[in-house]
Write a protein that holds these residues in place. Structure first.
Motif, PDB file in Angstrom:
ATOM      1  N   LYS A   1      33.882  39.272  28.502  1.00  0.00           N
ATOM      2  CA  LYS A   1      34.156  37.884  28.128  1.00  0.00           C
ATOM      3  C   LYS A   1      35.405  37.755  27.257  1.00  0.00           C
ATOM      4  O   LYS A   1      35.848  36.662  26.969  1.00  0.00           O
ATOM      5  CB  LYS A   1      32.955  37.295  27.392  1.00  0.00           C
ATOM      6  N   CYS A   2      35.946  38.871  26.829  1.00  0.00           N
ATOM      7  CA  CYS A   2      37.099  38.885  25.933  1.00  0.00           C
ATOM      8  C   CYS A   2      38.400  38.784  26.742  1.00  0.00           C
ATOM      9  O   CYS A   2      38.605  39.525  27.702  1.00  0.00           O
ATOM     10  CB  CYS A   2      37.076  40.187  25.130  1.00  0.00           C
ATOM     11  N   GLU A   3      39.298  37.879  26.336  1.00  0.00           N
ATOM     12  CA  GLU A   3      40.568  37.697  27.044  1.00  0.00           C
ATOM     13  C   GLU A   3      41.420  38.964  27.030  1.00  0.00           C
ATOM     14  O   GLU A   3      42.095  39.289  27.999  1.00  0.00           O
ATOM     15  CB  GLU A   3      41.351  36.543  26.425  1.00  0.00           C
ATOM     16  N   ILE A   4      41.404  39.685  25.926  1.00  0.00           N
ATOM     17  CA  ILE A   4      42.192  40.921  25.819  1.00  0.00           C
ATOM     18  C   ILE A   4      41.650  41.975  26.775  1.00  0.00           C
ATOM     19  O   ILE A   4      42.400  42.702  27.416  1.00  0.00           O
ATOM     20  CB  ILE A   4      42.202  41.441  24.368  1.00  0.00           C
ATOM     21  N   PHE A   5      40.338  42.044  26.903  1.00  0.00           N
ATOM     22  CA  PHE A   5      39.693  42.984  27.817  1.00  0.00           C
ATOM     23  C   PHE A   5      40.187  42.751  29.243  1.00  0.00           C
ATOM     24  O   PHE A   5      40.546  43.688  29.953  1.00  0.00           O
ATOM     25  CB  PHE A   5      38.172  42.805  27.737  1.00  0.00           C
ATOM     26  N   ALA A   6      40.263  41.475  29.644  1.00  0.00           N
ATOM     27  CA  ALA A   6      40.731  41.132  30.984  1.00  0.00           C
ATOM     28  C   ALA A   6      42.245  41.347  31.114  1.00  0.00           C
ATOM     29  O   ALA A   6      42.712  41.925  32.097  1.00  0.00           O
ATOM     30  CB  ALA A   6      40.381  39.685  31.311  1.00  0.00           C
ATOM     31  N   LYS A   7      43.003  40.901  30.127  1.00  0.00           N
ATOM     32  CA  LYS A   7      44.467  40.995  30.172  1.00  0.00           C
ATOM     33  C   LYS A   7      44.948  42.428  30.368  1.00  0.00           C
ATOM     34  O   LYS A   7      45.879  42.695  31.115  1.00  0.00           O
ATOM     35  CB  LYS A   7      45.064  40.421  28.889  1.00  0.00           C
ATOM     36  N   TYR A   8      44.317  43.367  29.694  1.00  0.00           N
ATOM     37  CA  TYR A   8      44.741  44.766  29.768  1.00  0.00           C
ATOM     38  C   TYR A   8      43.894  45.603  30.721  1.00  0.00           C
ATOM     39  O   TYR A   8      43.988  46.823  30.727  1.00  0.00           O
ATOM     40  CB  TYR A   8      44.752  45.386  28.366  1.00  0.00           C
ATOM     41  N   ASP A   9      43.087  44.918  31.537  1.00  0.00           N
ATOM     42  CA  ASP A   9      42.291  45.572  32.576  1.00  0.00           C
ATOM     43  C   ASP A   9      41.489  46.751  32.009  1.00  0.00           C
ATOM     44  O   ASP A   9      41.483  47.847  32.562  1.00  0.00           O
ATOM     45  CB  ASP A   9      43.207  46.035  33.720  1.00  0.00           C
TER      46      ASP A   9
END
Length: 84
Positions: A59-67
């Motif tokens: 759910k974290c944007e950083i988690f998604a952004k940096y795959d």
């Protein structure tokens, strides 16, 4: 989502102490002062986390952004050392 809502951290007295300390801290905290950094700083700093609970990292944007889902361990904090 506040870090205190993370099921892995919910019962951790270490996390509670660190969050309380952050509220009263002036200046920039060090990585060891922030309980939610986990793999970014190596092994998780709190030893009383509950790995049986479901993480919400996705759910974290950083988690998604940096795959980060493709790292190891995928989707979990680093109880055994730094992520790869």
């Amino acid at each position: 989502m506040p870090m205190s809502r993370c099921p892995v951290q919910a019962q951790s007295s270490c996390v509670k102490e660190k969050l309380d300390k952050l509220k009263s801290m002036s200046g920039s905290p060090g990585p060891e002062d922030v309980p939610g950094l986990y793999c970014a700083t190596g092994k998780a700093k709190c030893g009383d986390l509950d790995p049986k609970q479901m993480c919400q990292c996705g759910k974290c944007e950083i988690f998604a952004k940096y795959d980060l889902s493709h790292g190891k361990p995928a989707g979990y904090f680093c109880a055994n050392g730094k992520a790869q």
